[in-house]
Design a protein around this motif. Sequence first.
Motif, PDB file in Angstrom:
ATOM      1  N   TRP A 114      -0.084   3.338  -3.378  1.00 36.51           N
ATOM      2  CA  TRP A 114      -0.196   4.781  -3.144  1.00 36.51           C
ATOM      3  C   TRP A 114       0.869   5.604  -3.867  1.00 36.51           C
ATOM      4  CZ3 TRP A 114      -1.475   5.087   2.842  1.00 36.51           C
ATOM      5  CH2 TRP A 114      -2.853   4.821   3.005  1.00 36.51           C
ATOM      6  N   VAL A 115       1.876   4.949  -4.416  1.00 35.99           N
ATOM      7  CA  VAL A 115       2.962   5.725  -5.017  1.00 35.99           C
ATOM      8  C   VAL A 115       3.188   5.397  -6.497  1.00 35.99           C
ATOM      9  CG1 VAL A 115       4.219   6.102  -2.866  1.00 35.99           C
ATOM     10  CG2 VAL A 115       4.685   4.047  -4.194  1.00 35.99           C
ATOM     11  N   THR A 116       2.339   4.545  -7.059  1.00 30.07           N
ATOM     12  CA  THR A 116       2.568   4.124  -8.434  1.00 30.07           C
ATOM     13  C   THR A 116       1.410   4.589  -9.302  1.00 30.07           C
ATOM     14  OG1 THR A 116       3.633   2.183  -7.497  1.00 30.07           O
ATOM     15  CG2 THR A 116       3.220   2.136  -9.858  1.00 30.07           C
ATOM     16  N   ALA A 117       1.751   5.234 -10.413  1.00 31.65           N
ATOM     17  CA  ALA A 117       0.707   5.793 -11.271  1.00 31.65           C
ATOM     18  C   ALA A 117       0.062   4.691 -12.117  1.00 31.65           C
ATOM     19  CB  ALA A 117       1.309   6.877 -12.160  1.00 31.65           C
ATOM     20  N   LYS A 130      10.070  18.618   8.793  1.00 32.47           N
ATOM     21  CA  LYS A 130      10.848  19.637   8.086  1.00 32.47           C
ATOM     22  C   LYS A 130      10.850  20.962   8.800  1.00 32.47           C
ATOM     23  CE  LYS A 130      11.584  18.665   3.426  1.00 32.47           C
ATOM     24  NZ  LYS A 130      10.682  18.016   2.528  1.00 32.47           N
ATOM     25  N   SER A 175       9.656   6.604   3.272  1.00 33.60           N
ATOM     26  CA  SER A 175       9.068   5.936   2.134  1.00 33.60           C
ATOM     27  C   SER A 175       7.572   5.694   2.388  1.00 33.60           C
ATOM     28  CB  SER A 175       9.832   4.625   1.949  1.00 33.60           C
ATOM     29  OG  SER A 175       9.478   3.997   0.794  1.00 33.60           O
ATOM     30  N   GLY A 219       4.089   7.480   0.615  1.00 30.81           N
ATOM     31  CA  GLY A 219       2.840   6.789   0.292  1.00 30.81           C
ATOM     32  C   GLY A 219       1.645   7.489   0.900  1.00 30.81           C
ATOM     33  N   ILE A 220       1.753   7.810   2.185  1.00 30.23           N
ATOM     34  CA  ILE A 220       0.649   8.475   2.870  1.00 30.23           C
ATOM     35  C   ILE A 220       0.340   9.802   2.182  1.00 30.23           C
ATOM     36  CG2 ILE A 220      -0.003   9.582   5.059  1.00 30.23           C
ATOM     37  CD1 ILE A 220       1.764   7.360   6.424  1.00 30.23           C
ATOM     38  N   ARG A 238       0.847  -1.196   0.000  1.00 29.69           N
ATOM     39  CA  ARG A 238       0.000   0.000   0.000  1.00 29.69           C
ATOM     40  C   ARG A 238       0.889   1.255   0.000  1.00 29.69           C
ATOM     41  NH1 ARG A 238      -4.177   1.606   4.796  1.00 29.69           N
ATOM     42  NH2 ARG A 238      -2.238   2.389   5.693  1.00 29.69           N
ATOM     43  N   GLU A 239       1.540   1.559   1.129  1.00 26.92           N
ATOM     44  CA  GLU A 239       2.391   2.757   1.211  1.00 26.92           C
ATOM     45  C   GLU A 239       3.484   2.759   0.142  1.00 26.92           C
ATOM     46  OE1 GLU A 239       1.150   1.252   3.715  1.00 26.92           O
ATOM     47  OE2 GLU A 239       0.673   2.616   5.357  1.00 26.92           O
ATOM     48  N   GLN A 240       3.992   1.539  -0.188  1.00 27.23           N
ATOM     49  CA  GLN A 240       5.130   1.542  -1.102  1.00 27.23           C
ATOM     50  C   GLN A 240       4.775   1.007  -2.485  1.00 27.23           C
ATOM     51  OE1 GLN A 240       8.790   0.482   0.798  1.00 27.23           O
ATOM     52  NE2 GLN A 240       8.303   1.718   2.579  1.00 27.23           N
ATOM     53  N   ASP A 252       9.208  13.515   0.244  1.00 30.25           N
ATOM     54  CA  ASP A 252       9.478  14.075  -1.080  1.00 30.25           C
ATOM     55  C   ASP A 252      10.872  13.696  -1.574  1.00 30.25           C
ATOM     56  OD1 ASP A 252      10.444  15.589   1.004  1.00 30.25           O
ATOM     57  OD2 ASP A 252      10.292  17.495  -0.069  1.00 30.25           O
ATOM     58  N   ARG A 265       0.709  10.286  -0.940  1.00 30.77           N
ATOM     59  CA  ARG A 265       0.345   9.958  -2.324  1.00 30.77           C
ATOM     60  C   ARG A 265       1.277  10.609  -3.354  1.00 30.77           C
ATOM     61  NH1 ARG A 265      -2.681   8.161   1.144  1.00 30.77           N
ATOM     62  NH2 ARG A 265      -4.820   7.425   0.816  1.00 30.77           N
ATOM     63  N   MET A 266       2.590  10.520  -3.080  1.00 34.28           N
ATOM     64  CA  MET A 266       3.552  11.042  -4.053  1.00 34.28           C
ATOM     65  C   MET A 266       3.905   9.902  -5.000  1.00 34.28           C
ATOM     66  SD  MET A 266       6.106  12.824  -1.364  1.00 34.28           S
ATOM     67  CE  MET A 266       5.646  14.292  -0.455  1.00 34.28           C
ATOM     68  N   THR A 267       3.536  10.032  -6.246  1.00 31.15           N
ATOM     69  CA  THR A 267       3.864   8.923  -7.139  1.00 31.15           C
ATOM     70  C   THR A 267       5.307   9.048  -7.617  1.00 31.15           C
ATOM     71  OG1 THR A 267       2.895  10.173  -8.927  1.00 31.15           O
ATOM     72  CG2 THR A 267       1.542   8.439  -7.987  1.00 31.15           C
ATOM     73  N   TYR A 268       5.932   7.895  -7.793  1.00 32.59           N
ATOM     74  CA  TYR A 268       7.281   7.889  -8.345  1.00 32.59           C
ATOM     75  C   TYR A 268       7.495   6.606  -9.128  1.00 32.59           C
ATOM     76  CZ  TYR A 268       8.143   5.453  -3.843  1.00 32.59           C
ATOM     77  OH  TYR A 268       8.083   4.616  -2.764  1.00 32.59           O
TER      78      TYR A 268
END
Lengths: 668, 168, 291
Positions: free
Chosen positions: A114-117, A531, B33, B37-38, A109-111, B125, B40-43
């Motif tokens: 949620w991160v893959t187009a 940050k 990482s 995901g949380i 999910r997180e990896q 990011d 929703r940054m796609t890479y």
Amino acid sequence: MFMENKASDGEQPRVGVYVCYCGMNIASKVDVEALRQFAEKLPNVVVSRTYKFMCSDPGQELIAQDIKEQKLNRIVVASCSPLLHDATFRKACAKAGLNPFYFTMANIREQVSWVTANSAAATKKAKALVAAAVARVAMHEALEKKRVPVHADVMVVGAGISGIHAALLLANAGKKVYLVEREPSIGGHMGQLDKTFPTLDCSACILTPKMSEVKNHPNITLWTLSDVQEVSGFSGNFKVKVKRNPRFVKLELCVACGQCVEACVFKEGRVPDEYNIGLSKHKPIYMPFPQATPASVLIDPNACLKLSRGKCASKCVEACDRAAIDFEQKVEYSEVEVGAIILATGYQLFDATKMPEYGYGKYPNVYTMIELERLVNAAGPTQGEIVMRDGRKPKRVGIIHCVGSRDKRHHPYCSGVCCMVSLKMAHLMRERIDAEVFNFYIDMRTTLKGYEEFYDRVLHDGVNFVRGRVAEVTDWAMTPGEEGKLVIRVEDTLIGVVRRIPVDMVVLATAMEAHDDADDVRRKFNISCSKEGWFLERHPKLAPVSTFSDGIFLAGVCQGPKDIPESVAQAGAAAAEALSLVDKGFVEIEPNSAWIDADTCSGCKTCIPLCPYHAISRDEQKKVAVVNEALCKGCGTCVGACPSGSAQQKLFTDQQLHQEIEGVLNYV
Amino acid sequence: MSNLSLPQAAAGNGGFEPRIVAFFCNWCTYTASDLAGISRMTYAPNTRVIRVMCSGRIEPQLILAALRKGADGVLIGGCHPGDCHYQVGNYKCLRRFKLLKRYFEQMGIEPERVRLEWIAASEGDKVQKVTNEMVEQVRKLGPLNLAEAPKPHHQAAACAVAAEGAVS
Amino acid sequence: MRYLYYPGCSLKGTGKAYDESLVAVFDKLGMDAKELPGWNCCGATAYMSVDETKAFALAARNLALAEQENGSDPIHLIAPCAACYLVLNKVQKYMAEYGHLREVIANSLKAVGLNYHGTVKVRHPLDVFVNDIGLDKIKAAVSHPLKGLKVASYYGCQVVRPYAEFDDQYNPQTMDQLMNALGADAVDWPLKTRCCGGTLTGTVEEAGLRMSYILLKEASKRGANIMATACPLCQFNLECYQGKMRGTFGDSIDLPVAFFTQIMGRAFGLEAKRIGLQRLFVPVKAAPAMA
């Protein structure tokens, strides 16, 4: 080749794979059905299923049932991050009679989702991770979590409203609390405020009873003028070294009568008073503020003639009939053991001189909001009379929101409370001095209970609202009417016009920001910062007061901007977390410590100096290295360095990692 | 000359999808990482993350194994200097990494195929940025087929090999 | 520190006095800052609005030429004109940030046998005088302290914006410090970086005039008896149109506007002609210590 091997414990692995839809969180990107079919064909896999929510009771029940009926001895769940649900599924395994360490997770999910187009790419990536988990889990071994007794005391660092509230809750629950505060008095920023929004009750009236409760509580040890120097140990068993600076007044003797302050050889104050943000001055011996707790004077060693130059008539000593003054006091260090630590170190305010366009420090009649709080307060430098630095009373006041916040040059975040503080102050200026008030805002943020209603009330009070970020505050007069005034230049974005608004007084609603030394503090406690410098919570939703260091919790603004009710609520949550840890009596330690295979260890000693915890020693008889499991924290640095592969780490053995590498690469 | 293999870059990398194994430490980079995901940054989908407790656990053998078993690149993520959950594990990782890069050069493997980054728990990011950069970098380098004989990278070595060819 | 001097077109035309006084001051301070050989237009204002890429390429050629002069230390290229200073800085930043632009520029430089690696540092003389030479050395060079001279330091819009390389964007101080070091009094005034009207004076005259007028009026009101500028266009707008302002606003403005380097030259006791004082329309003689 790899899966055909028998598992490390000699038993043939029978793996069950459970692919979670997570509603649509995973299923909308990953073809979970294809993933299930893929997993089914992997070596050793006996059962492969999908389910809507694996973490739900029925999801967990599926696993338990298969363990019993299909005689599964290895479990893989492909769902969210192990940092979130590892513990959940381990428990489910244990409940069904399987050692919980025969389990591993694939984070799809997180990896992945949620991160893959791209959907196909996501499915492919998920397959690789599941293959790796299946490969790895075959090599898992039965492990036991070690139980270590915990120390029942708790330390709370910072005694503003958050720290005070957390300390009181814990003390009332019968826990011994060390409350550490670096200022001479507890109370924090709340002690400086005049009224609190939206109910307008007096800040001191609701805070001081809690302050004296702290003072009188038998379970609370209060250390003011104190700093945490060092933290060692781990959850349940921290050792904390606290530096306690001298007050030069014996706390137990001083009754805060003030005779000494009267008698001081300086007839006028000479040190800018921190409590009044420098709007007044105090003598070298002084009471921080009337309700200061502990109720005791203290001496500023830099300003006191006796302490700085060694020569003074010491009138204060003569004046004190209780002989409380003690110039010989020295820095003391106290070392205590606690089971949990709550950080409630608060915030500092944005330095308005960083925005010279607003003229703070240049034009005397530009104030920060906290200065105005002191100015309107009856116990403040002017006894509540609102007079400006040039002695005039303001007739027109401009309040500028978002100074230092929502600004990419400074802090991009919204400081949260400033809109309400500005509204409160606008109301007070109308009520107290009937001033004409202008609020300059970007957006009004009045989201919590009773806040919007308060905004509405202030709107009807006759306060002017101008929507636009102020460009500058200047004393450049273009018209006779502007002479002698401060001119606020702003684009009024609602009417699309650049306006010049002359006022007498400008008030800057400066942002809350992390303390300058937040980075040093977080290093001491081994936690992370976001940050912006706020202490980082373990999970933004599900563990908002926990940190990545077990046993260390967060309360109040040190975690991010918030107002008083939110700070108090969070302090309560942190106290509950701490209590649930120390009240249990023990902690369980993740069994990921290192060990050394004495049969192959060559005794080269490479590993010994690498261990940051001095957990490795050399057995001089057998001429091999030995890990003291009680000291090992499970980083694996020795394992990475061992030239003969004799050092290994539970849950991260070479074999397990190599299987995982092969798994991610060879099956898709 | 029938088995002459074209240089990979010249073979065209249009359809080439690099496979990258990533070793992330539990406390900083793996958490970052998750944060990516949380948020929703796609890479790029080319990385396969393997979690370790500390970057100090990562030994050269793991990196080499990944490359030998078919990875085209390896990405390592640890806590920023001074931030290691275990105090100094990341420094140990850095030392090994520097040595490994030199070894790579001697072995004829482009050192750009491995990358070490400090990524704090709050830097979702950065995971996105570093992953994307790494994928592009390796895409440019082309596939790494370690099964084939490694080509000498060092100029002197190449010179020697060329000379050898001339003699035989 | 190795310096080269990039005059730009204005300093060879309307801003001749800036060029003369700057070179004289370099000389007085013992600075070696020869003119960049073969320099061309910086690509400022007009070119930048018509074709940004070409303007950047032009600017980069100057940097590439300067880089050829690099020795063991990188060259510091002194650009006194505010527009040149901005554009040269801008091209540096854009090249560092945007890969495609870097490529386009590299190709155009290559076509003329040049290349640029980004090592040149673009500096404003204010920055160099205050931060490299230092106020102490400048004080030591003063032979005629400017007693009674009340200077409104006017930085203009481009020296500190958008790149605040050496001074504060909203309340810059270097010129004020410099003026105080010369024995003059820097007047505290709020419009140090407000626009002078720029090219507006040549296109929509009334609007441009008004902007210049606001500056001059406020400086006088604050007690200034001279205004110091660091930009040839500002100087031109503020000084040459004072007669017209009188007609337009019915208000007599009579404030000398000099380049800050001319004021430095005066304090260093340099001959009036060497620092181009005779070129000013509003005579500086009226201002104390400037005669």
